[in-house]
Design an enzyme around this catalytic site. Structure first.
Site, PDB file in Angstrom:
ATOM      1  N   SER A  42       9.194  48.762  44.952  1.00 44.19           N
ATOM      2  CA  SER A  42       7.991  48.316  45.674  1.00 44.19           C
ATOM      3  C   SER A  42       8.288  48.325  47.161  1.00 44.19           C
ATOM      4  CB  SER A  42       7.656  46.884  45.239  1.00 44.19           C
ATOM      5  OG  SER A  42       6.707  46.291  46.097  1.00 44.19           O
ATOM      6  N   TYR A  50       9.962  38.387  42.386  1.00 48.00           N
ATOM      7  CA  TYR A  50       9.517  39.789  42.438  1.00 48.00           C
ATOM      8  C   TYR A  50      10.237  40.540  43.556  1.00 48.00           C
ATOM      9  CZ  TYR A  50       6.155  43.699  42.326  1.00 48.00           C
ATOM     10  OH  TYR A  50       5.569  44.935  42.234  1.00 48.00           O
TER      11      TYR A  50
HETATM   12  P1  NAP Z   1       0.288  47.625  35.392  1.00 46.65           P
HETATM   13  O1  NAP Z   1      -0.869  48.513  35.085  1.00 46.65           O
HETATM   14  O2  NAP Z   1       0.200  46.188  34.990  1.00 46.65           O
HETATM   15  O3  NAP Z   1       1.590  48.300  34.800  1.00 46.65           O
HETATM   16  C1  NAP Z   1       2.705  47.580  34.366  1.00 46.65           C
HETATM   17  C2  NAP Z   1       3.016  48.031  32.976  1.00 46.65           C
HETATM   18  O4  NAP Z   1       4.257  47.485  32.560  1.00 46.65           O
HETATM   19  C3  NAP Z   1       1.952  47.571  31.955  1.00 46.65           C
HETATM   20  O5  NAP Z   1       1.624  48.653  31.134  1.00 46.65           O
HETATM   21  C4  NAP Z   1       2.680  46.494  31.196  1.00 46.65           C
HETATM   22  O6  NAP Z   1       2.231  46.357  29.888  1.00 46.65           O
HETATM   23  C5  NAP Z   1       4.098  47.010  31.232  1.00 46.65           C
HETATM   24  N1  NAP Z   1       5.066  45.966  30.979  1.00 46.65           N
HETATM   25  C6  NAP Z   1       5.138  44.735  31.540  1.00 46.65           C
HETATM   26  N2  NAP Z   1       6.182  44.075  31.076  1.00 46.65           N
HETATM   27  C7  NAP Z   1       6.797  44.894  30.182  1.00 46.65           C
HETATM   28  C8  NAP Z   1       7.936  44.760  29.353  1.00 46.65           C
HETATM   29  N3  NAP Z   1       8.666  43.642  29.335  1.00 46.65           N
HETATM   30  N4  NAP Z   1       8.294  45.801  28.580  1.00 46.65           N
HETATM   31  C9  NAP Z   1       7.552  46.937  28.560  1.00 46.65           C
HETATM   32  N5  NAP Z   1       6.460  47.115  29.319  1.00 46.65           N
HETATM   33  C10 NAP Z   1       6.084  46.094  30.122  1.00 46.65           C
HETATM   34  O7  NAP Z   1       0.564  47.629  36.952  1.00 46.65           O
HETATM   35  P2  NAP Z   1       0.979  48.802  37.966  1.00 46.65           P
HETATM   36  O8  NAP Z   1       0.380  48.403  39.250  1.00 46.65           O
HETATM   37  O9  NAP Z   1       0.697  50.132  37.405  1.00 46.65           O
HETATM   38  O10 NAP Z   1       2.557  48.566  38.080  1.00 46.65           O
HETATM   39  C11 NAP Z   1       3.523  49.525  37.662  1.00 46.65           C
HETATM   40  C12 NAP Z   1       4.805  49.279  38.431  1.00 46.65           C
HETATM   41  O11 NAP Z   1       4.538  49.467  39.823  1.00 46.65           O
HETATM   42  C13 NAP Z   1       5.377  47.871  38.286  1.00 46.65           C
HETATM   43  O12 NAP Z   1       6.781  47.953  38.193  1.00 46.65           O
HETATM   44  C14 NAP Z   1       5.005  47.203  39.600  1.00 46.65           C
HETATM   45  O13 NAP Z   1       5.899  46.180  39.947  1.00 46.65           O
HETATM   46  C15 NAP Z   1       5.089  48.389  40.555  1.00 46.65           C
HETATM   47  N6  NAP Z   1       4.344  48.267  41.793  1.00 46.65           N
HETATM   48  C16 NAP Z   1       2.992  48.142  41.777  1.00 46.65           C
HETATM   49  C17 NAP Z   1       2.321  48.049  42.986  1.00 46.65           C
HETATM   50  C18 NAP Z   1       0.831  47.891  43.036  1.00 46.65           C
HETATM   51  O14 NAP Z   1       0.310  47.611  44.139  1.00 46.65           O
HETATM   52  N7  NAP Z   1       0.080  48.099  41.959  1.00 46.65           N
HETATM   53  C19 NAP Z   1       3.017  48.077  44.192  1.00 46.65           C
HETATM   54  C20 NAP Z   1       4.403  48.206  44.160  1.00 46.65           C
HETATM   55  C21 NAP Z   1       5.060  48.316  42.958  1.00 46.65           C
HETATM   56  P3  NAP Z   1       0.913  45.465  29.577  1.00 46.65           P
HETATM   57  O15 NAP Z   1      -0.221  46.103  30.302  1.00 46.65           O
HETATM   58  O16 NAP Z   1       0.765  45.566  28.110  1.00 46.65           O
HETATM   59  O17 NAP Z   1       1.211  44.087  30.055  1.00 46.65           O
END
Ligand code: NAP
Length: 252
Positions: free
Chosen positions: A139, A152
């Site tokens: 991130s 985080y």
């Molecule tokens: P998201 O749609 O919530 O994606 C996260 C995914 O991880 C979901 O499918 C979730 O499953 C899964 N997950 C959570 N805990 C898990 C576990 N213990 N084992 C297996 N799967 C698990 O959100 P996103 O925004 O796409 O985030 C994806 C990544 O990008 C994350 O690592 C996040 O920290 C990073 N990120 C996001 C942003 C942002 O602004 N969106 C910015 C920087 C970094 P469920 O849906 O079933 O809970």
């Protein structure tokens, strides 16, 4: 010309947000994808959309080593090997001041990001062809600090250390390991963080965050997917141990 023809990619958190956007792009670029996540219904819907010829899904919590091992065993049976690992599963943890931050949430948040990525490296890289690529979604807060998000921010910085160690260790096999550092990206995950952090509606909170981003807007999941595609393809053949920011200048 497609960039990932016949490549096999595993994507954690591949059933939603950045992971699903990446799965769509990977399939469009000729890859076979193995989605790993925790919600069977969402995983099944993603496979239906992508096509069962191109996609496989496994339910596994990335903190559960036996479940991760079983998922790789299943993928190994179907595909034989992997070329690309995208360790992307994540949770935000709590938004709280240090004295109020629940220790159990701290531990869980560190575990999902760091132990989870470690399990993917530990059990995935032995199944990889030499010359493959591993990308870990860190991130913008894996590079700079941000208050009220201690677990985080610590977890996302920790992934950088894990990446650097793995990049050195796997270089003799020409397996490249990098971290990707998205800024605020339009997914429900980020909406929740922004609304909790500001106490405002989704739109008002997003506008406040836009003001922190030099390029003035959130990134889209599809723009993040393009960066993952680059790191996963031969176009990045000499890129390893790199922290790639896609954050509209926020970490600069
Ligand atoms: P998201 O749609 O919530 O994606 C996260 C995914 O991880 C979901 O499918 C979730 O499953 C899964 N997950 C959570 N805990 C898990 C576990 N213990 N084992 C297996 N799967 C698990 O959100 P996103 O925004 O796409 O985030 C994806 C990544 O990008 C994350 O690592 C996040 O920290 C990073 N990120 C996001 C942003 C942002 O602004 N969106 C910015 C920087 C970094 P469920 O849906 O079933 O809970």
């Amino acid at each position: 010309m497609a960039l990932l023809t016949d490549k096999v990619a595993l994507i954690t958190g591949g059933e939603s947000g950045i992971g699903l956007a990446t799965a769509r792009l990977f399939v469009a670029e000729g890859a076979l994808v193995h989605l790993v996540g925790i919600e069977a219904d969402k995983l099944d819907a993603a496979v239906d959309e992508l096509g069962a010829d191109h996609a496989l899904a496994s339910v596994a919590d990335v903190t559960d080593e036996a479940a991760v091992k079983a998922a790789f065993a299943r993928g190994g049976e179907r595909f034989g090997h992997y070329d690309v690992l995208f360790s992307n599963a994540g949770i935000s943890g709590a938004v709280a001041k240090l004295p109020d931050y629940p220790s159990d949430v701290f531990l869980r948040t560190i575990s999902v990001h760091m132990l989870g990525a470690f399990h993917i490296l530990k059990h995935g890289t032995p199944l990889m062809n030499d010359g493959g690529s591993v990308t870990i979604t860190s991130s913008v807060v894996g590079l700079v600090g941000f208050g009220d998000l201690s677990a985080y921010v610590a977890a996302k910085h920790g992934q950088v250390g894990l990446m650097r160690s793995a990049a050195k260790e796997l270089a003799p096999r020409r397996i490249r390991v990098n971290t990707l550092h998205p800024g605020p990206t339009s997914t429900p995950f980020q909406d929740d963080i922004e609304m909790t952090a500001t106490g405002k509606s989704q739109q008002d909170a997003a506008e406040l965050f836009d003001e922190m981003i030099p390029l003035g807007r959130h990134t889209t999941p599809e723009e993040i997917a393009q960066a993952v595609l680059y790191l996963s393809s031969d176009a990045a053949a000499m890129v390893t141990s790199h922290t790639l920011s896609v954050d509209g200048g926020m970490s600069g």
